[in-house]
Design an enzyme around this catalytic site. Structure first.
Site, PDB file in Angstrom:
ATOM      1  N   CYS A   1       0.821  -1.223   0.000  1.00 41.30           N
ATOM      2  CA  CYS A   1       0.000   0.000   0.000  1.00 41.30           C
ATOM      3  C   CYS A   1       0.852   1.268   0.000  1.00 41.30           C
ATOM      4  O   CYS A   1       0.304   2.377  -0.090  1.00 41.30           O
ATOM      5  CB  CYS A   1      -0.960   0.004   1.183  1.00 41.30           C
TER       6      CYS A   1
ATOM      7  N   ASP B   1     -26.032  36.562 -35.666  1.00 38.78           N
ATOM      8  CA  ASP B   1     -24.847  37.332 -36.036  1.00 38.78           C
ATOM      9  C   ASP B   1     -24.670  38.516 -35.095  1.00 38.78           C
ATOM     10  O   ASP B   1     -25.586  38.921 -34.376  1.00 38.78           O
ATOM     11  CB  ASP B   1     -24.978  37.854 -37.462  1.00 38.78           C
TER      12      ASP B   1
END
Length: 545
Positions: free
Chosen positions: A103, A329
């Site tokens: 571990c 736009d």
């Protein structure tokens, strides 16, 4: 008493002699009793007795260092680790560091009270709103290699499929401690909108995985978003393919002794919150999203930024994703009921808003600028945000255009347009967007049109069209790239001076045309026609119309 059996003794002796920590011994013995992992001192004390020691280890004990005294010493050391976690190591008789070979110290000194305090401090520092949290753990990929190294030897474990994972053991130990440090807030095991992640790294042993790239090259393919090919998933896949005998030729069993423990890093993350509404845009010089060309900003703000700034501040989010149902736009106004939009707020620290608070937030946005207005602001689900984009191309859109004609016209010259229904257009990709969109011919439909005469060179044209129709190109023809077009219908050159998109029911706006009245359009005054390349309408959105 520990839930260990007589048949576990040989396994325990091998694990201890290989350099496993007490909790990893429990894991490899398939002990699933959570309480056993929370008692580090008791576990180590039990495993230090002669019953669990190998014969060689027992004979090496001297009278000056009797077993019970040595066990007591080990216990006191572990107690210090559990409280202070200064080094996450246990000192053996010869003074070497004893970090667990499997571990890498995670289940030793990195899952005690000190680590729980660090987690709680990270949570409190973020000042999040939450009722529960999920504790997640990210482990170094090399832990998988080290675990396999411990189990490939025949008879070492009872059943490797039942071995408790490091991640599970860590959570069993830490969940209660974190709950305590946070004043009783529940750490749940399933679903919670708030996640606290503990990521462990161990650079010292990163090379443990490298031999797998040569033995299983198909498992390790470079990806754009990953810094290393040795991901946990790739390593697990490779370990499933490699035979035990081949594994032992390339990697030691048991694993080599590390000199240091893993390094933990705590991160907090709240799931995204989604906010939706509708916006109107009243300005003809405001792009929907930031307009930047070659690193240079063309306009000072955008619809996205005007809406997002107050919302981002209110929710204290780290970032956002903006989307809308269609786009316009830079020089097109959005009128009517407004265009639907939605924002995904990333990692919001504040996530609870009442209807009254959302109404106040909407008012804050509307007062911040006269260029836009927001309505129906609300918190929605991810699914609702997705539905906003569904069927976008099948929708019908309404527009109002201010049209200029080169040849003088009378009211009766344009009246026939009102009778045109379901006119099919063939629209080749407009010149103004050709530098960023594929060349193709797209069929679009104009369902209906109506006109309102203004003077001998100007009239309003209202259209209901299929979504995705390029309105500007229909009006001026785009040098014959849209067929049929208004120039062909009126047998004269036409161009568009102003355009509004109308969402929902809306009146035809009374646009002031004093500046353009009786003035023939030029290439400078009409940004959507007569230019090419990057000069043509460089709005980055590829907007229609």
């Amino acid at each position: 008493m520990l839930p260990l059996k007589e048949k576990d003794k040989p396994i325990i002796q091998k694990l201890l002699s290989a350099g496993c920590c007490a909790r990893c011994v429990l894991r490899f013995c398939c002990v699933s009793v959570q309480a056993a992992y929370r008692k580090q001192p008791e576990v180590r004390l039990m495993l230090q007795t002669d019953d669990y020691k190998s014969k060689d280890a027992a004979e090496s004990e001297t009278s000056e260092d009797p077993p019970n005294k040595r066990a007591k010493l080990e216990t006191s050391i572990t107690d210090v680790q559990s409280e202070e976690e200064a080094a996450a190591v246990v000192k053996s008789k010869d003074g070497d560091s004893r970090v667990c070979v499997v571990c890498l110290g995670i289940l030793q000194g990195l899952c005690g009270t000190t680590q729980a305090i660090k987690v709680s401090e990270a949570v409190k520092a973020g000042n999040y709103e939450f009722d529960t949290l999920v504790l997640s753990v990210s482990l170094p990929a090399q832990l998988c290699v080290r675990e396999v190294s411990m189990v490939v030897e025949k008879g070492l474990v009872l059943d490797k499929d039942d071995v408790i994972q490091v991640k599970e053991a860590f959570k069993w130990i830490m969940q209660g401690m974190v709950t305590k440090e946070l004043g009783g807030i529940a750490v749940v095991t399933k679903v919670s909108p708030f996640e606290v992640s503990v990521e462990f790294t161990h650079p010292e042993t990163d090379a443990d995985c490298h031999f797998l790239a040569a033995t299983c090259p198909d498992c390790f393919k470079p990806t754009k978003n990953k810094q290393s090919v040795f991901t946990r998933m790739a390593v697990v896949k490779a370990l499933e393919k490699i035979p035990d005998a081949k594994f032992l030729k390339h990697y030691p069993c048991p694993p080599t002794q590390p000199t240091s423990s893993c390094s933990p890093q705590v991160q907090c993350l709240h799931v995204s919150v989604f906010v939706a509404g509708r916006y109107n845009k009243f300005c003809r010089s405001l792009p929907q999203t930031p307009w930047v060309i070659d690193g240079e900003r063309r306009m000072e703000s955008s619809v996205e930024e005007l809406i997002a700034a107050p919302i981002l501040s209110a929710f204290r989010a780290d970032g956002f994703n903006f989307s809308s149902s269609g786009r316009e736009d830079v020089d097109v106004r959005t009128l009517g009921n407004g265009r639907p939009f939605a924002m995904e707020l990333l990692n919001p620290h504040k996530s609870r808003f009442s209807k009254e608070q959302m109404k106040q937030l909407q008012e804050t946005i509307n007062q911040s600028s006269d260029k836009i207005k927001v309505r129906d602001l609300q918190i929605v689900t991810r699914e609702a945000m997705s539905r906003m984009k569904e069927g976008e191309e099948e929708k019908t859109k309404s527009y109002t255009a201010l049209v200029w004609t080169q040849k003088p016209i009378q009211r009766e010259d344009i009246s026939f347009i009102d009778d045109i229904k379901d006119l099919t257009l063939d629209q080749k990709t407009p010149l103004r967007v050709l530098h960023r969109r594929a060349l193709a011919v797209r069929q679009r439909a104009i369902h209906s049109m109506s006109t309102r005469f203004l003077d001998s060179h100007h009239f309003y044209l209202r259209l209901k069209t299929q979504a995705g129709t390029y309105i500007k190109e229909f009006v001026h023809g785009d040098f014959g790239r849209t067929i049929p077009n208004l120039c062909q219908l009126l047998k004269t050159d036409t161009d568009i001076l102003e355009l509004d998109v109308e969402v929902g029911e809306s009146h035809i706006c009374k646009t002031n045309i004093q500046k353009s009245k009786h003035i023939p359009p030029t290439s400078d005054s009409l940004p959507h026609r007569g230019r090419s390349g990057a000069e043509q309408d460089q709005c980055p959105q590829g907007c229609r119309p």
